[in-house]
Design a protein around this motif. Structure first.
Motif, PDB file in Angstrom:
ATOM      1  N   GLN A  19       0.346  12.030 -23.471  1.00 49.28           N
ATOM      2  CA  GLN A  19       0.983  12.172 -22.161  1.00 49.28           C
ATOM      3  C   GLN A  19       1.025  10.822 -21.438  1.00 49.28           C
ATOM      4  O   GLN A  19       2.026  10.469 -20.815  1.00 49.28           O
ATOM      5  CB  GLN A  19       0.252  13.200 -21.309  1.00 49.28           C
ATOM      6  N   LEU A  22       3.838   8.784 -22.903  1.00 47.07           N
ATOM      7  CA  LEU A  22       5.134   9.273 -22.429  1.00 47.07           C
ATOM      8  C   LEU A  22       5.365   8.847 -20.979  1.00 47.07           C
ATOM      9  O   LEU A  22       6.448   8.382 -20.622  1.00 47.07           O
ATOM     10  CB  LEU A  22       5.192  10.803 -22.553  1.00 47.07           C
ATOM     11  N   TYR A  23       4.353   9.006 -20.150  1.00 41.38           N
ATOM     12  CA  TYR A  23       4.427   8.632 -18.734  1.00 41.38           C
ATOM     13  C   TYR A  23       4.798   7.152 -18.613  1.00 41.38           C
ATOM     14  O   TYR A  23       5.746   6.786 -17.902  1.00 41.38           O
ATOM     15  CB  TYR A  23       3.066   8.894 -18.102  1.00 41.38           C
ATOM     16  N   SER A  26       8.350   6.181 -20.147  1.00 39.22           N
ATOM     17  CA  SER A  26       9.485   6.702 -19.376  1.00 39.22           C
ATOM     18  C   SER A  26       9.589   6.040 -18.010  1.00 39.22           C
ATOM     19  O   SER A  26      10.502   6.357 -17.243  1.00 39.22           O
ATOM     20  CB  SER A  26       9.342   8.220 -19.198  1.00 39.22           C
ATOM     21  N   THR A  29       8.981   8.862 -15.223  1.00 41.62           N
ATOM     22  CA  THR A  29       9.913   9.972 -14.997  1.00 41.62           C
ATOM     23  C   THR A  29       9.588  11.198 -15.847  1.00 41.62           C
ATOM     24  O   THR A  29      10.124  12.269 -15.614  1.00 41.62           O
ATOM     25  CB  THR A  29      11.371   9.538 -15.267  1.00 41.62           C
ATOM     26  N   GLU A  30       8.677  11.030 -16.830  1.00 42.03           N
ATOM     27  CA  GLU A  30       8.257  12.148 -17.685  1.00 42.03           C
ATOM     28  C   GLU A  30       6.736  12.130 -17.822  1.00 42.03           C
ATOM     29  O   GLU A  30       6.103  11.095 -17.642  1.00 42.03           O
ATOM     30  CB  GLU A  30       8.889  12.018 -19.076  1.00 42.03           C
ATOM     31  N   GLY A  31       6.167  13.293 -18.130  1.00 40.11           N
ATOM     32  CA  GLY A  31       4.725  13.374 -18.333  1.00 40.11           C
ATOM     33  C   GLY A  31       3.924  13.292 -17.052  1.00 40.11           C
ATOM     34  O   GLY A  31       2.739  12.971 -17.080  1.00 40.11           O
ATOM     35  N   THR A  32       4.541  13.628 -15.938  1.00 43.33           N
ATOM     36  CA  THR A  32       3.901  13.438 -14.633  1.00 43.33           C
ATOM     37  C   THR A  32       3.152  14.665 -14.117  1.00 43.33           C
ATOM     38  O   THR A  32       2.624  14.631 -13.004  1.00 43.33           O
ATOM     39  CB  THR A  32       4.943  13.008 -13.587  1.00 43.33           C
TER      40      THR A  32
END
Length: 147
Positions: A19, A22-23, A26, A29-32
């Motif tokens: 995660q 990904l955070y 991105s 914008t993702e994994g938040t």
């Protein structure tokens, strides 16, 4: 030792390593979120290695400050990130697309008692962790230092 701008090594021991990747990749914008709770990225300096490490953590708010919980999933020991920020409280934080420097401070028992209900409302397992283990789960305030 202040953190220098740049990349950090994702902590391999953290439940959210993928995660966090990904955070970061991105740009926030993702994994938040995790199970509906908001997450941030915390960059900190390893107390023994001096390596800048990164982990993803659920957070709450207290005014302008961010609150993170050293639950380690109900483990009987403190998380490594917590031990590291105790030794070096200057950290870097990313919330969504915003990155900023901050100073970490463990809350007093009185402050923790005041914010604990809102943190449990945000992520209910904190209460079960707190009842299951003997150690006091620390709550840490992250205060921006660039304002």
């Amino acid at each position: 030792m202040a953190l220098i701008p740049g990349d950090a090594e994702i902590s391999p021991r953290n439940w959210g390593a993928e995660q966090a990747r990904l955070y970061a990749e991105s740009g926030g914008t993702e994994g938040t979120t995790f199970e509906g709770a908001p997450c941030l990225l915390l960059d900190y300096v390893g107390r023994r290695s001096g390596t800048v490490r990164r982990t993803v953590l659920i957070y709450g708010r207290d005014g302008d400050d961010y609150l993170i919980v050293g639950s380690k999933g109900g483990s009987p020991t403190h998380p490594h990130w917590y031990l590291n920020i105790e030794a070096e409280p200057d950290v870097r934080v990313q919330v969504g697309t915003q990155r900023f420097p901050a100073r970490a401070e463990t809350l007093s028992p009185e402050e923790k008692a005041r914010v604990w209900p809102q943190l449990v409302a945000l992520y209910a397992p904190y209460e079960e962790y707190d009842q299951r283990i003997e150690r006091d789960i620390p709550v840490v305030r992250l205060r921006r230092t660039d304002t």
